[in-house]
Design a protein around this motif. Structure first.
Motif, short mmCIF file in Angstrom:
data_model
loop_
_atom_site.label_atom_id
_atom_site.label_comp_id
_atom_site.label_asym_id
_atom_site.label_seq_id
_atom_site.Cartn_x
_atom_site.Cartn_y
_atom_site.Cartn_z
N LEU A 97 -17.56 9.69 12.87
CA LEU A 97 -17.18 9.19 14.19
C LEU A 97 -16.06 10.08 14.74
CD1 LEU A 97 -16.60 5.54 15.28
CD2 LEU A 97 -14.90 7.27 15.81
N LEU A 98 -16.23 10.59 15.97
CA LEU A 98 -15.25 11.47 16.59
C LEU A 98 -14.81 10.90 17.93
CD1 LEU A 98 -17.12 14.87 16.00
CD2 LEU A 98 -15.41 13.80 14.52
N ALA A 99 -13.52 10.99 18.22
CA ALA A 99 -13.01 10.48 19.49
C ALA A 99 -11.68 11.13 19.82
CB ALA A 99 -12.85 8.96 19.43
N GLY A 100 -11.37 11.15 21.09
CA GLY A 100 -10.06 11.57 21.53
C GLY A 100 -9.12 10.37 21.50
N ALA A 101 -7.93 10.56 20.97
CA ALA A 101 -6.98 9.46 20.88
C ALA A 101 -6.58 8.97 22.27
CB ALA A 101 -5.74 9.90 20.10
N GLU A 102 -6.01 7.79 22.28
CA GLU A 102 -5.53 7.23 23.54
C GLU A 102 -4.61 8.23 24.25
OE1 GLU A 102 -2.60 3.66 24.01
OE2 GLU A 102 -4.63 2.85 23.78
N ALA A 135 -10.41 -0.03 21.43
CA ALA A 135 -11.83 0.36 21.44
C ALA A 135 -12.18 1.17 20.20
CB ALA A 135 -12.13 1.17 22.71
N LEU A 136 -11.26 2.04 19.79
CA LEU A 136 -11.50 2.82 18.58
C LEU A 136 -11.57 1.90 17.36
CD1 LEU A 136 -11.81 5.48 17.08
CD2 LEU A 136 -9.32 5.68 17.05
N ALA A 137 -10.67 0.92 17.30
CA ALA A 137 -10.70 -0.02 16.18
C ALA A 137 -12.02 -0.78 16.14
CB ALA A 137 -9.53 -1.01 16.30
N ALA A 138 -12.51 -1.20 17.31
CA ALA A 138 -13.79 -1.92 17.36
C ALA A 138 -14.93 -1.03 16.89
CB ALA A 138 -14.05 -2.42 18.78
N ALA A 139 -14.89 0.26 17.28
CA ALA A 139 -15.94 1.19 16.87
C ALA A 139 -15.90 1.42 15.36
CB ALA A 139 -15.78 2.51 17.62
N VAL A 140 -14.71 1.57 14.80
CA VAL A 140 -14.60 1.80 13.36
C VAL A 140 -15.12 0.59 12.58
CG1 VAL A 140 -12.94 2.05 11.47
CG2 VAL A 140 -12.71 3.46 13.52
N VAL A 141 -14.81 -0.62 13.07
CA VAL A 141 -15.29 -1.83 12.39
C VAL A 141 -16.80 -1.92 12.45
CG1 VAL A 141 -15.32 -4.35 12.50
CG2 VAL A 141 -13.15 -3.12 12.69
N ARG A 142 -17.39 -1.57 13.60
CA ARG A 142 -18.83 -1.71 13.76
C ARG A 142 -19.59 -0.61 13.03
NH1 ARG A 142 -20.90 -2.98 19.73
NH2 ARG A 142 -22.79 -3.11 18.48
N VAL A 143 -19.09 0.63 13.09
CA VAL A 143 -19.83 1.77 12.54
C VAL A 143 -19.49 2.01 11.07
CG1 VAL A 143 -20.23 4.25 12.81
CG2 VAL A 143 -19.94 2.81 14.83
N LEU A 150 -9.88 12.05 14.81
CA LEU A 150 -9.23 11.99 16.11
C LEU A 150 -8.74 13.36 16.53
CD1 LEU A 150 -6.95 8.85 15.75
CD2 LEU A 150 -9.00 9.03 17.15
N VAL A 151 -8.72 13.60 17.83
CA VAL A 151 -8.00 14.73 18.39
C VAL A 151 -6.87 14.16 19.22
CG1 VAL A 151 -8.07 16.56 20.11
CG2 VAL A 151 -9.85 16.42 18.40
N ALA A 152 -5.65 14.65 18.99
CA ALA A 152 -4.49 14.12 19.69
C ALA A 152 -3.51 15.23 20.02
CB ALA A 152 -3.79 13.05 18.86
N PRO A 174 -8.78 16.71 9.46
CA PRO A 174 -7.81 17.49 10.24
C PRO A 174 -8.32 17.79 11.64
CG PRO A 174 -9.02 18.97 8.82
CD PRO A 174 -9.58 17.58 8.58
N LEU A 175 -8.44 16.77 12.48
CA LEU A 175 -9.00 16.97 13.81
C LEU A 175 -7.96 16.84 14.89
CD1 LEU A 175 -12.39 15.12 13.41
CD2 LEU A 175 -11.85 17.51 13.04
N ARG A 176 -6.73 17.21 14.58
CA ARG A 176 -5.73 17.23 15.64
C ARG A 176 -6.00 18.43 16.53
NH1 ARG A 176 -3.88 19.04 10.99
NH2 ARG A 176 -2.84 21.06 10.87
#
Length: 207
Positions: A97-102, A135-143, A150-152, A174-176
């Motif tokens: 799972l990949l996402a950009g941080a808040e 939203a990220l927490a919900a995705a992690v729980v579901r997936v 994350l990229v931040a 290491p996805l910063r």
């Protein structure tokens, strides 16, 4: 293919072709160039040696410079998203799972990582930029991914994930912003031992 270097003359020629297309605000031509270059040399070499130097310099100040930067970014994104993508046979997320941080609006690196994973026949779930922590927490729980990444922007580091979510995120991914793609791909794919350990962590077990 992840670590094979591009010859210096090929790198310089690729940068010039992309720069000219960006000056023309031709995102479609940029996308086609990115796909062709990736097919010839691999995603990681193109990302590290061609794209990052072009967009990693000082930001433009004039309206024209800003438009050129946006055209280049959009063309690169389109090219990466279309590379090795079979609409009729999509790859499963495969636990990544990949996402950009808040507050993180710049996520081209995630698109590059997703393209590099497809290059290896692996899929991922890419949720895009600026994903709120809830939203990220919900995705992690579901997936329940074995490799959430994350990229931040370091400027936003004080806004860390909430405790329960932070415990679910793999510290080894290491996805910063600025992480090397040839190191991020193996981290996302992982080894069987790492995958078992990450799954236990996501389930609340011992590492």
């Amino acid at each position: 293919m992840l670590t094979e270097p591009m010859p210096a003359d090929a790198v310089e020629a690729a940068r010039k072709r992309l720069a000219v297309a960006a000056e023309d605000l031709d995102a479609n031509r940029i996308a086609a160039l990115v796909r062709d270059l990736a097919a010839e040399a691999g995603v990681a070499p193109v990302w590290e040696r061609v794209r990052r130097p072009l967009l990693g310099g000082p930001r433009g100040h004039s309206a024209t410079e800003i438009a050129v930067e946006h055209a280049l970014s959009e063309g690169v994104r389109i090219g990466l998203d279309g590379y090795r993508r079979d609409r009729g046979r999509p790859l499963p997320p495969d636990g990544v799972l990949l996402a950009g941080a808040e507050q993180e609006a710049h996520c081209l690196g995630l698109h590059a990582l997703a393209a590099a994973l497809r290059e290896q026949g692996r899929g991922c779930l890419l949720l895009g930029p600026a994903l709120p922590w809830a939203a990220l927490a919900a995705a992690v729980v579901r997936v329940r991914p074995h490799s959430p990444g994350l990229v931040a922007d370091p400027a936003h580091r004080p806004r860390v994930p909430p405790g329960p979510l932070r415990a679910r995120l793999s510290p080894g991914t290491p996805l910063r912003r600025g992480a090397r793609l040839d190191r991020a791909v193996p981290a996302a794919v992982g080894t069987p031992h790492h995958l078992r350990r990450r799954r236990r962590r996501l389930r609340g077990g011992s590492p």
